[in-house]
Enzyme design. Structure first.
Site, mmCIF file in Angstrom:
data_model
loop_
_atom_site.group_PDB
_atom_site.id
_atom_site.type_symbol
_atom_site.label_atom_id
_atom_site.label_comp_id
_atom_site.label_asym_id
_atom_site.label_seq_id
_atom_site.Cartn_x
_atom_site.Cartn_y
_atom_site.Cartn_z
ATOM 1 N N GLU A 45 16.862 6.647 7.129
ATOM 2 C CA GLU A 45 17.819 6.848 6.032
ATOM 3 C C GLU A 45 17.118 7.744 5.027
ATOM 4 O O GLU A 45 16.243 7.290 4.296
ATOM 5 C CB GLU A 45 18.177 5.508 5.372
ATOM 6 C CG GLU A 45 18.845 4.504 6.282
ATOM 7 C CD GLU A 45 20.279 4.868 6.622
ATOM 8 O OE1 GLU A 45 20.870 5.702 5.912
ATOM 9 O OE2 GLU A 45 20.800 4.349 7.618
ATOM 10 N N VAL B 260 -1.019 2.779 5.051
ATOM 11 C CA VAL B 260 -0.463 1.716 5.889
ATOM 12 C C VAL B 260 0.063 2.254 7.225
ATOM 13 O O VAL B 260 0.030 1.567 8.244
ATOM 14 C CB VAL B 260 0.668 1.005 5.103
ATOM 15 C CG1 VAL B 260 1.412 0.023 5.971
ATOM 16 C CG2 VAL B 260 0.094 0.310 3.875
ATOM 17 N N CYS C 99 20.186 8.401 -3.471
ATOM 18 C CA CYS C 99 20.197 9.312 -2.316
ATOM 19 C C CYS C 99 21.584 9.920 -2.089
ATOM 20 O O CYS C 99 21.704 11.065 -1.679
ATOM 21 C CB CYS C 99 19.743 8.576 -1.073
ATOM 22 S SG CYS C 99 20.629 7.044 -0.808
ATOM 23 N N GLY D 141 0.838 -1.203 0.000
ATOM 24 C CA GLY D 141 0.000 0.000 0.000
ATOM 25 C C GLY D 141 0.867 1.244 0.000
ATOM 26 O O GLY D 141 2.101 1.161 0.079
ATOM 27 N N ASP D 142 0.212 2.396 -0.113
ATOM 28 C CA ASP D 142 1.007 3.630 -0.041
ATOM 29 C C ASP D 142 1.238 3.974 1.424
ATOM 30 O O ASP D 142 0.662 3.359 2.337
ATOM 31 C CB ASP D 142 0.339 4.781 -0.822
ATOM 32 C CG ASP D 142 -1.029 5.129 -0.274
ATOM 33 O OD1 ASP D 142 -1.262 4.903 0.930
ATOM 34 O OD2 ASP D 142 -1.872 5.642 -1.042
ATOM 35 N N GLY D 143 2.105 4.967 1.646
ATOM 36 C CA GLY D 143 2.521 5.273 3.010
ATOM 37 C C GLY D 143 1.356 5.638 3.899
ATOM 38 O O GLY D 143 1.193 5.092 4.999
#
Ligand code: NAD
Length: 474
Positions: free
Chosen positions: A245, A206, A279, A201-203
């Site tokens: 992170e 969830v 990143c 699912g997306d952030g």
């Protein structure tokens, strides 16, 4: 189109009770290739419960058992290299050769190296009259991004399992397919039920259930600083352990006397790696004003050599960005850079020549960027390099540190000693001296708003452990 309608909990694929389907799009063809059903709060609770129950026995498992499992998982992943490569390429768009070398080989190495680190890991030490031991932190919620999808997952899951923790993984909704393959690898390796669980699912959908579940002891997150802030706030309510992170805006400094050609090429390569979606990418190139013109020319010449196109082609060096949203975002940053006074030396906002589909952004070099410009401050996450002039070495250090981030950096000098002296003043978690190689056993993580906590090697295992001391009678 393959529809994935199950989530993985307690060693089983269970039908999801979530309502939404999330399409996975191939960023080169722009077509949906699969869909994944979102996990409902009920599904997430099932996965958390499985991890909680499994922790009781897994936390007591022998180090030998853990080493054995990590090695078996690495072997299964090795057998599936080709399928993993094709899957990640189709979700992410990174050219196949690089996908196999980076996106597939690195996670396999992480499982192998974590097993090796466990062989000599120090669990206990005597301090005066105290026996100090390390115990697993508990149930881990791992939330990961799309840019190095399986690598980011492995960097959490391998050390968590090694430490005796159990895991619920929520992979990025943009690249969830590789996580399904990893769960299958756990099954094939004969992992005990419940030690590794996967929800989708997306952030936002969830986060509520997963992050606030009282059984979750530690949240390990890799992603944007924006989401990191929100996760930290949620975790604070129950003083959950948090490892973050986050993003970066890393600088490469070329000192006078350095090998300009080598330093420039290496910085362009770092900046454009994975189409700039890294990143730790070196996105700011800091050059002494007397070397500036020569370096600008070298950067443009090298950037022109990158072939863009179908990630399946052997000759393609740069694939598309992962999504339309990313493509538009990066083009927006380029426009803003130019509007704020940067000089467009290569690339720009138009579609690369000869390409009519795919979420591409041309390799872009912006010259005369000022440290205060948005393009020098914000994480762009596209193939865009900013060239910044400095007047003396203290000025270079000041510019390099003039960012909210602190993930990585590079210094090039006439000698490694010269470069090291400057590197000591850079406030980031990693600094590469004269182009030295990435080390998968060295701690990876950030200073400042790039987060806290370290991944990889023995340092990664330590993140999932609590210290406990027993005071012993004489
Ligand atoms: P993102 O923050 O949008 O999403 C990352 C993950 O977090 C996804 O699984 C997403 O669904 C979830 N998420 C988003 N908002 C959330 C919330 N409020 N609560 C809980 N979960 C949430 O990041 P992204 O676009 O997937 O990835 C790119 C970012 O990740 C960049 O900023 C990049 O620098 C960073 N990144 C950092 C590292 C590192 O090691 N420091 C490595 C790779 C990527």
């Amino acid at each position: 189109m393959k529809q994935h309608t199950k989530f993985y909990a307690n060693g089983q694929w269970l039908p999801s009770t979530g309502k939404d389907h999330i399409d996975v799009t191939n960023p080169y063809t722009e077509e949906a290739i699969a869909s994944v059903q979102s996990s409902s709060p009920k599904d997430i609770t099932t996965a958390v419960h499985a991890a909680h129950v499994a922790f009781k026995s897994w936390s007591q498992s022998s180090v030998h058992t853990r080493i054995d499992l990590l090695k078996k998982i690495a072997l299964v992943l090795k057998d599936q290299q080709e399928e993993l490569g094709q899957t990640i390429l189709s979700e992410l768009g990174m050219p196949l050769k690089m996908t196999l070398r980076v996106q597939v080989a690195a996670p396999i190495a992480t499982f192998e190296l974590t097993a090796k680190e466990l062989e000599n890991f120090i669990w206990e030490e005597q301090v005066g009259n105290s026996k100090v031991v390390r115990e697993p932190s508990g149930v881990v919620a791992a939330i990961t991004p799309w840019n190095y999808p399986l690598h980011q997952i492995a960097a959490k899951v391998a050390p968590a399992i090694a430490s005796g923790c159990t895991v619920i993984l929520k992979p990025s909704e943009v690249t969830p397919l590789n996580a399904i393959l990893l769960a299958k690898a756990f099954e094939l390796a004969g992992a005990p039920a419940g030690i590794f669980n996967v929800v989708f699912g997306d952030g936002a959908s969830v986060a509520d259930t997963l992050l606030t579940a009282p059984e979750v002891d530690l949240i390990s997150f890799t992603g944007s600083t924006r989401a990191g802030k929100s996760i930290m706030a949620v975790a604070a309510q129950q003083i959950k352990r948090v490892r973050l992170e986050l993003g970066g805006k890393s600088a490469a400094i070329i000192l006078p006397g350095a090998d300009l050609q080598k330093a420039t090429k290496a910085t362009v390569n770092s900046c454009f790696m994975n189409s700039g979606q890294t990143c730790s990418a070196l996105t700011r190139l800091l050059v002494h004003e007397k070397d500036y013109e020569a370096v600008a020319e070298m950067a443009v010449t090298h950037a022109k050599s990158f072939t863009l196109g179908d990630p399946m082609n052997e000759t393609t060096r740069l694939g598309p960005l992962v999504s339309k949203v990313q493509q538009e975002r990066v083009k927006g940053f380029i426009g803003q850079g130019i509007a704020e006074g940067a000089k467009l030396l290569l690339g720009g906002q138009t579609m690369p020549e000869g390409l009519t589909k795919g979420f591409f952004v041309s390799p872009t070099i912006l010259g005369d960027v000022l440290p205060r410009n948005t393009i020098a401050k914000e994480e762009v996450f596209g193939p865009v390099l900013s060239l910044i002039k400095y007047s003396d070495v203290n000025h270079a250090i000041e510019i390099a540190n003039d960012t909210n981030y602190g993930l990585a950096g590079a210094v090039w000098g006439a000698s490694s000693d010269d470069a090291f002296l400057v590197a000591q003043k850079i406030r980031t978690g990693q600094v590469d001296i004269n182009g030295a190689n990435f080390n998968m056993l060295a701690p990876f993580g950030g200073f400042k708003q790039s987060g806290f906590g370290r991944e990889l090697g023995k340092f990664g295992i330590e993140e999932f452990l609590e210290l406990k001391s027993y005071q012993m009678p004489a």
